[in-house]
Design a protein around this motif. Sequence first.
Motif, PDB file in Angstrom:
ATOM      1  N   LEU A  89       0.719  -1.137  -0.040  1.00 43.33           N
ATOM      2  CA  LEU A  89      -0.168  -0.199  -0.052  1.00 43.33           C
ATOM      3  C   LEU A  89       0.939   1.139  -0.168  1.00 43.33           C
ATOM      4  N   ARG A  90       0.620   2.054  -0.771  1.00 43.80           N
ATOM      5  CA  ARG A  90       1.644   3.250  -1.056  1.00 43.80           C
ATOM      6  C   ARG A  90       0.594   4.453  -1.079  1.00 43.80           C
ATOM      7  N   TRP A  91       1.007   5.514  -0.349  1.00 42.34           N
ATOM      8  CA  TRP A  91       0.263   6.926  -0.537  1.00 42.34           C
ATOM      9  C   TRP A  91       1.235   7.991  -1.307  1.00 42.34           C
ATOM     10  N   MET A  92       0.813   7.899  -2.502  1.00 43.96           N
ATOM     11  CA  MET A  92       1.747   8.259  -3.376  1.00 43.96           C
ATOM     12  C   MET A  92       1.653  10.167  -3.442  1.00 43.96           C
ATOM     13  N   LYS A  93       0.353  10.756  -3.343  1.00 45.46           N
ATOM     14  CA  LYS A  93       0.135  12.051  -3.071  1.00 45.46           C
ATOM     15  C   LYS A  93      -0.817  12.465  -2.090  1.00 45.46           C
ATOM     16  N   PRO A  94      -0.664  13.623  -1.552  1.00 41.52           N
ATOM     17  CA  PRO A  94      -1.842  13.766  -0.537  1.00 41.52           C
ATOM     18  C   PRO A  94      -3.173  14.183  -1.266  1.00 41.52           C
ATOM     19  N   VAL A  95      -4.022  13.648  -0.491  1.00 37.86           N
ATOM     20  CA  VAL A  95      -5.532  13.836  -1.038  1.00 37.86           C
ATOM     21  C   VAL A  95      -5.905  15.222  -0.206  1.00 37.86           C
ATOM     22  N   ARG A  96      -6.421  16.087  -1.123  1.00 38.32           N
ATOM     23  CA  ARG A  96      -6.722  17.492  -0.540  1.00 38.32           C
ATOM     24  C   ARG A  96      -8.309  17.701  -0.571  1.00 38.32           C
ATOM     25  N   PRO A  97      -8.685  18.653  -0.041  1.00 39.44           N
ATOM     26  CA  PRO A  97     -10.414  18.798  -0.034  1.00 39.44           C
ATOM     27  C   PRO A  97     -10.496  19.215  -1.399  1.00 39.44           C
ATOM     28  N   GLY A  98     -11.673  18.612  -1.945  1.00 39.13           N
ATOM     29  CA  GLY A  98     -12.196  18.678  -3.139  1.00 39.13           C
ATOM     30  C   GLY A  98     -11.490  17.731  -4.003  1.00 39.13           C
ATOM     31  N   ASP A  99     -10.479  17.052  -3.856  1.00 37.56           N
ATOM     32  CA  ASP A  99     -10.065  16.101  -4.862  1.00 37.56           C
ATOM     33  C   ASP A  99     -11.143  14.946  -5.070  1.00 37.56           C
ATOM     34  N   ARG A 100     -11.354  14.454  -6.209  1.00 36.41           N
ATOM     35  CA  ARG A 100     -12.001  13.366  -6.675  1.00 36.41           C
ATOM     36  C   ARG A 100     -11.370  12.077  -6.793  1.00 36.41           C
ATOM     37  N   LEU A 101     -11.896  11.150  -6.154  1.00 38.29           N
ATOM     38  CA  LEU A 101     -11.071   9.924  -6.192  1.00 38.29           C
ATOM     39  C   LEU A 101     -11.819   8.705  -6.883  1.00 38.29           C
ATOM     40  N   HIS A 102     -11.087   7.973  -7.735  1.00 38.36           N
ATOM     41  CA  HIS A 102     -12.009   6.832  -8.222  1.00 38.36           C
ATOM     42  C   HIS A 102     -10.627   5.795  -8.126  1.00 38.36           C
ATOM     43  N   LEU A 103     -11.309   4.263  -8.472  1.00 40.61           N
ATOM     44  CA  LEU A 103     -10.443   3.318  -8.301  1.00 40.61           C
ATOM     45  C   LEU A 103     -10.175   2.574  -9.564  1.00 40.61           C
ATOM     46  N   GLU A 104      -9.119   2.042  -9.943  1.00 41.04           N
ATOM     47  CA  GLU A 104      -9.177   1.018 -10.831  1.00 41.04           C
ATOM     48  C   GLU A 104      -8.288  -0.106 -10.504  1.00 41.04           C
ATOM     49  N   GLY A 105      -8.651  -1.358 -10.968  1.00 40.45           N
ATOM     50  CA  GLY A 105      -8.029  -2.530 -10.873  1.00 40.45           C
ATOM     51  C   GLY A 105      -7.907  -3.412 -11.805  1.00 40.45           C
ATOM     52  N   GLU A 106      -7.136  -4.356 -11.705  1.00 41.90           N
ATOM     53  CA  GLU A 106      -6.891  -5.636 -12.745  1.00 41.90           C
ATOM     54  C   GLU A 106      -6.507  -6.704 -12.144  1.00 41.90           C
ATOM     55  N   VAL A 107      -6.969  -7.754 -12.751  1.00 41.51           N
ATOM     56  CA  VAL A 107      -6.802  -9.287 -12.295  1.00 41.51           C
ATOM     57  C   VAL A 107      -5.398  -9.405 -12.843  1.00 41.51           C
ATOM     58  N   VAL A 108      -4.356  -9.580 -11.771  1.00 40.04           N
ATOM     59  CA  VAL A 108      -2.937  -9.578 -12.326  1.00 40.04           C
ATOM     60  C   VAL A 108      -2.720 -11.366 -11.607  1.00 40.04           C
ATOM     61  N   GLU A 109      -3.253 -11.934 -11.198  1.00 39.25           N
ATOM     62  CA  GLU A 109      -2.868 -13.281 -10.760  1.00 39.25           C
ATOM     63  C   GLU A 109      -4.062 -13.885 -10.064  1.00 39.25           C
ATOM     64  N   LEU A 110      -4.391 -15.205 -10.438  1.00 43.61           N
ATOM     65  CA  LEU A 110      -5.389 -16.190  -9.949  1.00 43.61           C
ATOM     66  C   LEU A 110      -4.916 -17.216  -9.288  1.00 43.61           C
ATOM     67  N   VAL A 111      -4.988 -17.400  -8.091  1.00 50.07           N
ATOM     68  CA  VAL A 111      -4.695 -18.311  -7.007  1.00 50.07           C
ATOM     69  C   VAL A 111      -5.794 -19.273  -6.424  1.00 50.07           C
ATOM     70  N   PRO A 112      -6.181 -20.068  -7.061  1.00 51.65           N
ATOM     71  CA  PRO A 112      -7.342 -21.011  -6.289  1.00 51.65           C
ATOM     72  C   PRO A 112      -6.915 -21.078  -4.995  1.00 51.65           C
ATOM     73  N   SER A 113      -7.830 -20.893  -3.905  1.00 54.95           N
ATOM     74  CA  SER A 113      -7.458 -21.165  -2.439  1.00 54.95           C
ATOM     75  C   SER A 113      -7.453 -22.559  -2.089  1.00 54.95           C
ATOM     76  N   LYS A 114      -6.480 -22.918  -1.336  1.00 58.63           N
ATOM     77  CA  LYS A 114      -6.404 -24.561  -0.864  1.00 58.63           C
ATOM     78  C   LYS A 114      -7.406 -25.139   0.051  1.00 58.63           C
ATOM     79  N   THR A 115      -7.705 -23.935   0.679  1.00 57.46           N
ATOM     80  CA  THR A 115      -8.688 -24.483   1.827  1.00 57.46           C
ATOM     81  C   THR A 115     -10.165 -24.012   1.640  1.00 57.46           C
ATOM     82  N   LYS A 116     -10.504 -23.170   0.792  1.00 56.81           N
ATOM     83  CA  LYS A 116     -11.932 -22.777   0.529  1.00 56.81           C
ATOM     84  C   LYS A 116     -12.310 -22.972  -0.952  1.00 56.81           C
ATOM     85  N   PRO A 117     -12.236 -24.124  -1.320  1.00 54.52           N
ATOM     86  CA  PRO A 117     -12.561 -24.315  -2.859  1.00 54.52           C
ATOM     87  C   PRO A 117     -13.877 -24.085  -3.169  1.00 54.52           C
TER      88      PRO A 117
END
Lengths: 117, 117
Positions: A89-117
Motif C-alpha cells: 500500500l503506497r500513499w503517492m500524493k496527498p489527498v486534498r479537500p475537493g479532490d475526486r477519487l476513483h479506483l482502478e483494478g486489474e486481475v493480475v494473478e489467479l490463485v485458487p484457494s487451497k482451503t476454501k474451494p
Amino acid sequence: MSTIEWFDDLKLGMRFKSGEVTVSKADILRFAREFDPQPFHLDEEAAKNTMLGGLSASGWHTAAICMNLAVQTRPFGPHPLLGAGVDDLRWMKPVRPGDRLHLEGEVVELVPSKTKP
Amino acid sequence: MSTIEWFDDLKLGMRFKSGEVTVSKADILRFAREFDPQPFHLDEEAAKNTMLGGLSASGWHTAAICMNLAVQTRPFGPHPLLGAGVDDLRWMKPVRPGDRLHLEGEVVELVPSKTKP
C-alpha cells in the motif's frame, strides 16, 4: 465487464473501474478527529508548515474511501471483498479537500484457494 | 520510556505500548455504513453465515483505530507519525463488538533519511 459469479469467471487482464467520490474538507476533519488527529489532517493553517504542505486526508481515510469504492464496484459480483492483509500500500500524493477519487483494478494473478474451494 | 525528541534518541529494541480502546457495536456499524458496507460488518444476523462467523469490524476500521492509538502514544515524541505506505499488514483475527484493543510496537530498524536529515 460481464457478470462475475464464480472464480472461473475471472480472467487475467480483466479490469474494473469504480465511480468517483469527492473528498470534502468536512470529511477530512471528521475522520482525522476520530482516527488520526495530527495537524496536517486537522488544521488548514497548521498544515501549511508540515511535510504535506497543506490540509490532507489521513492515509487511512483514503484507504477506507477506496474500500467503499471497491464494495460499490463489486469486482467479484455477489462475493465478499475480504482479505487477510495488505502489502505494498503506497500513499503517492496527498489527498486534498475537493479532490475526486476513483479506483482502478486489474486481475493480475489467479490463485485458487487451497482451503476454501 | 524516556522522552523521544530526535532520531538519535531512538534505540533498537525500544518498545512502546498504547492505552486501550473498546470497540462498540455502534462504532463497527457506523464505520461500515460509510466505508465497508458488507454483511459481516453491518448485520449481526447475516454475519453469522459468513466467513467471519459473526459481526466484525472492517479491517480498515481496525487499522484506523490503531492509528489513533499510535498518535495518542506518540512513540516519536513531538514528531509526526507519517509514512509513505504499509507492508505486511495482517488481520489475524476478527474484531468483535466489545473487544478491547491496544497497540504494541518495537524499534526494529533505524534508517536515517537520505533526503530529510
